[in-house]
Design a protein around this motif. Structure first.
Motif, mmCIF file in Angstrom:
data_model
loop_
_atom_site.group_PDB
_atom_site.id
_atom_site.type_symbol
_atom_site.label_atom_id
_atom_site.label_comp_id
_atom_site.label_asym_id
_atom_site.label_seq_id
_atom_site.Cartn_x
_atom_site.Cartn_y
_atom_site.Cartn_z
ATOM 1 N N THR A 84 -35.626 -7.140 6.791
ATOM 2 C CA THR A 84 -34.245 -7.072 6.292
ATOM 3 C C THR A 84 -33.281 -7.259 7.459
ATOM 4 O O THR A 84 -33.653 -7.058 8.624
ATOM 5 N N LEU B 82 -36.833 -3.217 -1.372
ATOM 6 C CA LEU B 82 -35.602 -2.661 -0.798
ATOM 7 C C LEU B 82 -34.330 -3.139 -1.491
ATOM 8 O O LEU B 82 -33.231 -2.778 -1.055
ATOM 9 N N ASP C 38 -41.311 -6.316 2.887
ATOM 10 C CA ASP C 38 -40.403 -5.594 1.992
ATOM 11 C C ASP C 38 -38.993 -6.109 2.234
ATOM 12 O O ASP C 38 -38.468 -6.009 3.355
ATOM 13 N N SER D 114 -34.790 -7.098 0.525
ATOM 14 C CA SER D 114 -33.776 -6.631 -0.424
ATOM 15 C C SER D 114 -32.979 -7.772 -1.047
ATOM 16 O O SER D 114 -32.237 -7.540 -1.996
ATOM 17 N N TYR E 191 -31.361 -0.705 -1.915
ATOM 18 C CA TYR E 191 -31.435 0.327 -0.876
ATOM 19 C C TYR E 191 -30.752 -0.073 0.433
ATOM 20 O O TYR E 191 -30.434 0.784 1.246
ATOM 21 N N THR E 192 -30.557 -1.360 0.660
ATOM 22 C CA THR E 192 -29.794 -1.766 1.841
ATOM 23 C C THR E 192 -28.301 -1.670 1.501
ATOM 24 O O THR E 192 -27.931 -1.745 0.322
ATOM 25 N N GLU F 90 -40.737 -3.974 6.702
ATOM 26 C CA GLU F 90 -39.526 -4.545 6.125
ATOM 27 C C GLU F 90 -39.002 -5.702 6.943
ATOM 28 O O GLU F 90 -39.046 -5.690 8.181
ATOM 29 N N ARG G 283 -31.461 5.948 4.562
ATOM 30 C CA ARG G 283 -32.831 5.671 4.139
ATOM 31 C C ARG G 283 -33.733 5.390 5.339
ATOM 32 O O ARG G 283 -33.271 4.871 6.372
#
Ligand SMILES: CC(=O)N[C@H](C=O)[C@@H](O)[C@H](O)[C@H](O)COP(=O)(O)O
Length: 232
Positions: free
Chosen positions: A105, A155, A133, A135, A158-159, A103, A79
């Motif tokens: 993350t 997210l 953003d 997760s 998606y991680t 993000e 991604r």
């Protein structure tokens, strides 16, 4: 065009429409993104989420709605990362973004470096609010403690360390909101029930993308429900 009020307040209780199309998508054209943005505005959107300076510039030219800008940095086979660096944020603001989404993350940290510094610098030097953003709950709480203006569940799923699925992660919305985090519900929302469910859990706003602005995804979903040749 310009936005008069504080963009984070302007999206409170509203629907933000994400107008994005990746390379290779039939809609990949800044002018098409601008048309989608106008559709969203006519339909009652409170804000727009737009990828890359060219699209931000095209959308900014046709609407007064708050524009949340991000820049996806693609990586082969995995991604894309979302706005992993100050220079990308600067370009977005120059193109007319009212809010920068980046993000926060564990996955982006090795690429973007000092994430706390990035959040603070974007707010201080560029003078725009930051949408973080995230997760997970931990990432969201961290981003909020660093001064992010709003935290989005973008997210989750998606991680590599979050479970993916078909449904939006409204549980994460509730967990963040119940801890006083200004939370946006984003990712896989596609029904009125998802939207009301997010607000019932304390969301500040919701973001919907593919269910509104990606006819390929919409067609794929409905085509999968058709029996096709097996029926004939
Ligand atoms: C994971 C990631 O990179 N999400 C991106 C973030 O900007 C977009 O591709 C999504 O379309 C957006 O988050 C809205 O979500 P949905 O299209 O599911 O309503």
């Amino acid at each position: 065009m310009t936005v008069a009020t504080d963009p984070v307040s302007a999206i409170e209780g509203g629907l933000v429409v994400s107008c994005q199309a990746p390379e290779g998508h039939p809609l990949r054209d800044p002018d098409v993104m601008a048309l989608l943005a106008r559709c969203a505005e006519q339909g009652g959107a409170a804000g727009l989420r737009v990828n890359g300076p060219a699209d931000v510039r095209a959308v900014r030219a046709v609407t007064d709605l708050p524009v949340i800008g991000l820049t996806k940095v693609t990586r082969p086979g995995i991604r894309p990362l979302i706005t992993p660096g100050f220079a990308l944020c600067e370009e977005l603001v120059r193109a007319g973004a009212d809010v920068v989404a980046l993000e926060v993350t564990d996955e982006v940290a090795p690429v973007a470096g000092d994430l706390m510094g990035l959040v603070k610098r974007v707010r201080a030097d560029l003078g725009v609010p930051v949408m973080a953003d995230v997760s997970t709950l931990e990432e969201g709480l961290r981003a909020w403690s660093w001064g992010a203006d709003v935290v989005s569940t973008t997210l989750s799923g998606y991680t590599p360390y979050t479970a993916s699925g078909m449904e939006p992660d409204l549980e994460l919305v509730g967990e963040l909101a119940s801890r006083g985090v200004r939370t946006v519900a984003e990712g896989r929302l596609r029904t009125g029930g998802h939207v009301t469910g997010a607000f019932e859990r304390g969301a500040w706003a919701v973001v919907v993308g593919a269910a509104i602005t990606d006819p390929v995804a919409i067609t794929r979903r409905l085509a999968a429900a058709a029996p096709g040749r097996t029926r004939r």
